[in-house]
Design an enzyme around this catalytic site. Structure first.
Site, mmCIF file in Angstrom:
data_model
loop_
_atom_site.group_PDB
_atom_site.id
_atom_site.type_symbol
_atom_site.label_atom_id
_atom_site.label_comp_id
_atom_site.label_asym_id
_atom_site.label_seq_id
_atom_site.Cartn_x
_atom_site.Cartn_y
_atom_site.Cartn_z
ATOM 1 N N ASN A 78 0.901 -1.163 0.000
ATOM 2 C CA ASN A 78 0.000 0.000 0.000
ATOM 3 C C ASN A 78 0.936 1.207 0.000
ATOM 4 O O ASN A 78 1.239 1.787 1.028
ATOM 5 C CB ASN A 78 -0.906 -0.009 1.226
ATOM 6 C CG ASN A 78 -1.853 -1.198 1.195
ATOM 7 O OD1 ASN A 78 -2.359 -1.579 0.145
ATOM 8 N ND2 ASN A 78 -2.076 -1.804 2.353
ATOM 9 N N LYS A 82 0.940 -3.377 -6.131
ATOM 10 C CA LYS A 82 -0.423 -3.768 -5.745
ATOM 11 C C LYS A 82 -1.347 -2.786 -6.463
ATOM 12 O O LYS A 82 -1.334 -1.594 -6.151
ATOM 13 C CB LYS A 82 -0.585 -3.667 -4.236
ATOM 14 C CG LYS A 82 -2.019 -3.825 -3.735
ATOM 15 C CD LYS A 82 -2.058 -3.843 -2.197
ATOM 16 C CE LYS A 82 -3.481 -3.948 -1.659
ATOM 17 N NZ LYS A 82 -3.521 -4.031 -0.185
ATOM 18 N N GLU A 91 -8.124 -3.531 -3.008
ATOM 19 C CA GLU A 91 -8.375 -2.873 -1.726
ATOM 20 C C GLU A 91 -8.172 -1.363 -1.819
ATOM 21 O O GLU A 91 -7.519 -0.748 -0.978
ATOM 22 C CB GLU A 91 -7.472 -3.475 -0.638
ATOM 23 C CG GLU A 91 -7.728 -4.965 -0.432
ATOM 24 C CD GLU A 91 -6.927 -5.580 0.708
ATOM 25 O OE1 GLU A 91 -5.823 -5.090 0.995
ATOM 26 O OE2 GLU A 91 -7.413 -6.561 1.292
ATOM 27 N N ARG A 147 1.279 -8.012 -8.357
ATOM 28 C CA ARG A 147 0.523 -8.882 -7.436
ATOM 29 C C ARG A 147 -0.827 -9.301 -8.004
ATOM 30 O O ARG A 147 -1.532 -8.499 -8.621
ATOM 31 C CB ARG A 147 0.322 -8.204 -6.092
ATOM 32 C CG ARG A 147 1.626 -7.957 -5.372
ATOM 33 C CD ARG A 147 1.393 -7.220 -4.081
ATOM 34 N NE ARG A 147 1.125 -8.079 -2.950
ATOM 35 C CZ ARG A 147 0.177 -7.866 -2.049
ATOM 36 N NH1 ARG A 147 -0.667 -6.872 -2.175
ATOM 37 N NH2 ARG A 147 0.041 -8.664 -1.009
ATOM 38 N N ARG A 180 -15.031 -14.237 -3.542
ATOM 39 C CA ARG A 180 -13.696 -13.616 -3.570
ATOM 40 C C ARG A 180 -12.613 -14.630 -3.945
ATOM 41 O O ARG A 180 -11.607 -14.278 -4.567
ATOM 42 C CB ARG A 180 -13.415 -12.991 -2.194
ATOM 43 C CG ARG A 180 -12.029 -12.424 -2.069
ATOM 44 C CD ARG A 180 -11.888 -11.593 -0.797
ATOM 45 N NE ARG A 180 -10.503 -11.567 -0.361
ATOM 46 C CZ ARG A 180 -10.098 -11.127 0.810
ATOM 47 N NH1 ARG A 180 -10.977 -10.672 1.697
ATOM 48 N NH2 ARG A 180 -8.820 -11.141 1.135
ATOM 49 N N LYS A 228 -0.430 -14.979 -3.788
ATOM 50 C CA LYS A 228 -0.432 -15.465 -2.397
ATOM 51 C C LYS A 228 -0.632 -16.977 -2.363
ATOM 52 O O LYS A 228 -1.215 -17.553 -3.277
ATOM 53 C CB LYS A 228 -1.535 -14.782 -1.586
ATOM 54 C CG LYS A 228 -1.228 -13.324 -1.263
ATOM 55 C CD LYS A 228 -2.229 -12.731 -0.279
ATOM 56 C CE LYS A 228 -1.882 -11.272 -0.015
ATOM 57 N NZ LYS A 228 -2.797 -10.619 0.961
ATOM 58 N N ASP A 278 -6.481 -15.111 1.981
ATOM 59 C CA ASP A 278 -5.525 -14.166 2.556
ATOM 60 C C ASP A 278 -4.741 -14.753 3.717
ATOM 61 O O ASP A 278 -5.018 -14.405 4.862
ATOM 62 C CB ASP A 278 -6.295 -12.914 3.024
ATOM 63 C CG ASP A 278 -5.366 -11.744 3.280
ATOM 64 O OD1 ASP A 278 -4.184 -11.851 2.943
ATOM 65 O OD2 ASP A 278 -5.850 -10.731 3.817
ATOM 66 N N GLU A 319 3.862 -15.730 -2.855
ATOM 67 C CA GLU A 319 3.915 -14.776 -1.746
ATOM 68 C C GLU A 319 3.431 -15.478 -0.487
ATOM 69 O O GLU A 319 2.269 -15.857 -0.387
ATOM 70 C CB GLU A 319 3.046 -13.545 -2.040
ATOM 71 C CG GLU A 319 3.031 -12.534 -0.897
ATOM 72 C CD GLU A 319 2.279 -11.239 -1.228
ATOM 73 O OE1 GLU A 319 2.254 -10.825 -2.407
ATOM 74 O OE2 GLU A 319 1.705 -10.646 -0.294
ATOM 75 N N GLU A 360 -0.121 -12.306 10.835
ATOM 76 C CA GLU A 360 -1.338 -11.504 10.917
ATOM 77 C C GLU A 360 -2.523 -12.322 11.410
ATOM 78 O O GLU A 360 -3.353 -11.832 12.168
ATOM 79 C CB GLU A 360 -1.624 -10.920 9.527
ATOM 80 C CG GLU A 360 -2.892 -10.106 9.442
ATOM 81 C CD GLU A 360 -3.135 -9.543 8.046
ATOM 82 O OE1 GLU A 360 -2.277 -9.722 7.154
ATOM 83 O OE2 GLU A 360 -4.192 -8.917 7.844
ATOM 84 N N TRP A 386 -15.360 -8.583 3.718
ATOM 85 C CA TRP A 386 -14.538 -8.242 4.876
ATOM 86 C C TRP A 386 -15.238 -8.667 6.172
ATOM 87 O O TRP A 386 -14.838 -8.268 7.247
ATOM 88 C CB TRP A 386 -14.232 -6.731 4.918
ATOM 89 C CG TRP A 386 -13.153 -6.327 3.941
ATOM 90 C CD1 TRP A 386 -12.432 -7.150 3.129
ATOM 91 C CD2 TRP A 386 -12.674 -5.000 3.675
ATOM 92 N NE1 TRP A 386 -11.540 -6.427 2.373
ATOM 93 C CE2 TRP A 386 -11.663 -5.098 2.683
ATOM 94 C CE3 TRP A 386 -12.993 -3.738 4.174
ATOM 95 C CZ2 TRP A 386 -10.978 -3.984 2.178
ATOM 96 C CZ3 TRP A 386 -12.307 -2.621 3.676
ATOM 97 C CH2 TRP A 386 -11.309 -2.748 2.692
HETATM 98 C C1 BDP Z 1 -4.014 -8.385 3.910
HETATM 99 C C2 BDP Z 1 -3.671 -7.369 4.940
HETATM 100 C C3 BDP Z 1 -3.555 -5.981 4.396
HETATM 101 C C4 BDP Z 1 -2.688 -5.996 3.149
HETATM 102 C C5 BDP Z 1 -3.253 -6.967 2.140
HETATM 103 C C6 BDP Z 1 -2.346 -7.158 0.930
HETATM 104 O O1 BDP Z 1 -4.650 -7.397 5.953
HETATM 105 O O2 BDP Z 1 -3.024 -5.176 5.412
HETATM 106 O O3 BDP Z 1 -2.578 -4.732 2.601
HETATM 107 O O4 BDP Z 1 -3.382 -8.226 2.706
HETATM 108 O O5 BDP Z 1 -1.696 -8.175 0.879
HETATM 109 O O6 BDP Z 1 -3.541 -9.594 4.412
HETATM 110 O O7 BDP Z 1 -2.311 -6.322 0.050
#
Ligand code: BDP
Length: 718
Positions: free
Chosen positions: A226, A303, A307, A340, A352, A376, A381, A403, A409, A559
């Site tokens: 981000n 990215k 989001e 990404r 999703r 990922k 996630d 990734e 987290e 979310w």
């Molecule tokens: C999620 C996280 C967020 C990240 C996002 C990402 O909660 O903070 O910005 O992935 O990978 O796991 O872009």
């Protein structure tokens, strides 16, 4: 690396306890402690002389590391020389750097640019150990490997090892903001002291590079995905260049996360449209400027359209258009784009799980040669358990990199002991079956499945300014395991745990065995107490701390927690079968068939792919509801067992680290109990089923758990 204060404390403790095991350690040295070898080994490993060239920064770094390591491990550093003239020398170099190596005419062809060999040989008639490679960096990796053999108490009298990394780009992703906040960071502030750079180069940067080089990590993305465009301004590029200078001798390149809208924010343009000529010119000029400051700059991580981040779709363009824009700017300099695939959009009502595949597969083959798509490990996630991402194997004409998340987290932040090696291994060994059995994710990554030459892997770092780097002593193991698997994705996570334990806590089998046992059980314990059988995304809103299976409402359905577990009085689970969202069809048919069938899908993934009644009979013979409750209990019990095991190591592990781990395990037990109780209270309110006989009810009513708030939990997004 070790502090004077630590030395003073050592004497204090020695006087108190009379035991060298009570030596205070704060974890700063990571797995590079080079503590004196166990009795009996020191004599066997004695290096009498170090023959090494000292002309380049990497050669000098290698020399310093070997001297530091040998000094620590054998109590005395060997003399250095350019030529070996004593029995028992360690002869270290490339055929170009050291004539003794050239004279040996070793076969180094298959070692490439980063591999090494270690052999026991005669050099000019004298017994010696040779560490040789084609490049200085290969030699550096070989030196670390040799030290690792000594650290882990391996026999070194007759060595014949050859190693080369299976993946080309082995990088860390730091989610670090320019104000030192670390998104999803639980180990203090960012280690990048941007304000004092470039004038002050904290010695910690060198230790960071040493630790990474010891694992073979060869790249680091310094800033958050981000991203803030400021990192691409001249002021920050000067700071980035200073870090690159520190890392270069250790074989580490820097990369930056690029904000797609940077041409608007710092370039004064009114668009970031990838097909706009002015935008293209801007990125080309920016790349030229970056390379003028950092000639070996690695490239950009992006990215986009995820989001809320800007991206090519803001202009009706595709991910390929966006990635290729940056790829064209970097290509003249040899840089790469890591684009990404973690995308899911606001407008898209589809599951999703399916969105990345839906958006990316149509662009297979449309990306430039210097683009690698970063995927990922799973489609949602970084959950404690996810099936492998369906993109692996589905884009044969596009290089894909993995990734992983190293920062925990969703696995208890830094206080919970959760060794991620088994999670990584499970994904790497998963069989996509796209080209028949044996089409593992590891083979997608190493390029052998589809003939890719651009290969890589990324780990979202768990590093911060805490003295022990990772927030907890055991979280160092996750950085370590990531690095070792990045070098060779086929390795066993148990072996890696053993190696790390020996280097971190010593070779005493009475320590190594129980610690490895704890580590190997720990990830499954987290799965159990946070939601087993394929449940996922059940954490507290926003900060992601603690349980929140009731989370509902807010800006978007995906979310919330209820979107994922879909519990009703009739049953629980997300139907992703062919009768449901049909996410299963994104996998190769033999895999899809298994995932589609509730009787064949592995029980661990049942509720990921199926919505089933609470009384569905499970393999144990229990109905689903009872099984779920049983797993919650089992998770807490495993943590209790880990506490007991650790308590039994009192006196065998230095007091400072022992005490912190013990305290963190106590926190983990409390929080595992909290997860268990809150989850059972919530799901029972929906299933309406009684607790199985002998099971303790939650300590509080559901409303108590739902009312808990954590306004300043660490690592949250901004
Ligand atoms: C999620 C996280 C967020 C990240 C996002 C990402 O909660 O903070 O910005 O992935 O990978 O796991 O872009």
């Amino acid at each position: 690396m070790r502090r004077l204060r630590a030395v003073a404390t050592v004497f204090g403790l020695l006087a108190l306890c009379g035991s060298p095991l009570a030596q205070a350690e704060d974890g700063y040295d990571l797995w590079l402690r080079y503590a004196p070898a166990e009795a009996g080994q020191a004599g066997a490993t004695r290096v009498t002389q170090l023959a090494i060239a000292q002309d380049t920064p990497t050669q000098r770094a290698t020399r310093d590391e070997l001297l530091r390591g040998l000094q620590g491990l054998q109590g005395q550093a060997p003399a250095t020389a350019r030529d070996a003239d004593r029995d028992g020398a360690l002869v270290v170099g490339t055929p170009r750097s050291l004539s003794a190596i050239a004279r040996l005419r070793l076969d180094l062809d298959d070692l490439g640019q980063e591999g090494y060999l270690i052999r026991t040989l005669r050099v000019d008639g004298r017994p010696a150990t040779v560490v040789a490679a084609n490049t200085d960096v290969g030699v550096l990796y070989g030196a670390f490997a040799y030290l690792r053999l000594l650290q882990t108490g391996q026999p070194v009298a007759e060595l014949d090892l050859r190693e080369a990394p299976k993946l080309r780009h082995r990088v860390l992703n730091h989610w670090d903001d320019l104000d030192r906040h670390v998104e999803r960071g639980y180990a203090g502030q960012s280690i990048w002291d941007w304000h004092r750079l470039p004038g002050w180069r904290d010695p910690r940067y060198t230790d960071y590079a040493r630790a990474n080089a010891s694992l073979g990590i060869n790249g680091t993305v310094l800033n958050n995905v981000n991203a803030n465009a400021d990192v691409l301004t001249p002021m920050y590029l000067e700071k980035v260049a200073a870090l690159a200078d520190v890392f270069r001798p250790w074989g580490i390149r820097v990369y930056l996360s690029a904000r797609f809208s940077a041409p608007i924010e710092i370039g004064g343009l009114d668009t970031a449209d990838p097909l706009d000529p002015a935008v293209r010119r801007w990125w080309r000029a920016k790349a030229d400027e970056v390379y003028a400051a950092i000639p070996d700059f690695g490239g950009f991580l992006v990215k986009a359209n995820s989001e809320g981040q800007p991206g090519p779709q803001d202009y009706g363009r595709s991910h390929a258009d966006g990635a290729n824009l940056l790829a064209d700017a970097l290509a003249p300099h040899g840089g790469i784009v890591m684009w990404r695939a973690f995308v899911y959009s606001h407008e898209e009502p589809d599951d999703r799980h399916k969105q990345a595949y839906t958006e990316f597969v149509p662009h297979d083959g449309a990306f430039r040669d210097n683009v690698i798509v970063q995927v990922k490990n799973g489609a949602i996630d970084f959950q404690p358990r996810e099936p492998f991402h369906p993109l692996f194997g589905a884009m044969p004409k596009t290089p894909l990199m993995m990734e992983f998340q190293i920062t925990k987290e969703y696995l208890g932040f830094s206080t919970h002991l959760a060794y991620l090696g088994p999670l990584y291994e499970e994904v790497l060994r998963a069989d996509t079956q796209v080209q028949g059995p044996g089409s593992t994710v590891a083979r997608v990554l190493d390029g052998s499945l589809h003939g890719q030459r651009l290969t890589g892997i990324a780990g979202v770092a768990n590093i911060g300014s805490d003295r022990n780097w990772s927030g907890s002593h055991f979280d160092q193991a996750n950085w370590y395991a990531y690095g070792r698997l990045a070098w060779n994705p086929e390795r066993s996570s148990r072996d890696i745990a053993g190696e790390w334990t020996r280097m971190t806590f010593g070779n005493d089998p009475a320590v190594v065995e129980p610690v490895v046992g704890m580590m190997m059980a720990s990830r499954e314990a987290v799965v159990d107490y946070t939601g087993a059988l394929g449940l996922h995304h059940l954490m507290g809103r926003g900060h992601h701390y603690g349980p929140g299976p009731w989370v509902d409402g807010g800006p978007r359905a995906d979310w919330t927690s209820i979107y994922y577990h879909r519990a009703t009085p009739g049953g629980i689970g997300f139907d992703r079968s062919r009768r449901g969202s049909d996410a299963v069809s994104q996998y190769a048919p033999p895999v899809a068939d298994v995932f589609d069938d509730p009787d064949r899908v592995p029980e661990e993934l049942l509720l990921w792919f199926h919505h089933v009644p609470w009384d569905r009979p499970m393999a144990s013979g229990r109905p689903l509801w009872d099984e779920l409750v049983h797993r919650y209990d089992r998770g807490v019990a495993t943590v209790r067992g880990m506490r007991d095991t650790w308590a039994g190591l009192d006196g065998r592990v230095d007091a400072e680290r022992h005490a912190q781990v013990a305290a963190f395990l106590a926190i983990q037990e409390q929080e595992a109990q909290w997860w268990r109780d809150a989850s059972i209270a919530y799901f029972q309110s929906i299933s309406g089923r009684p607790l199985p006989a002998g099971i303790a009810p939650p300590a509080h009513l559901l409303a108590y758990y739902q009312a808990l708030e954590f306004p300043h939990a660490p690592g949250d997004t901004r």
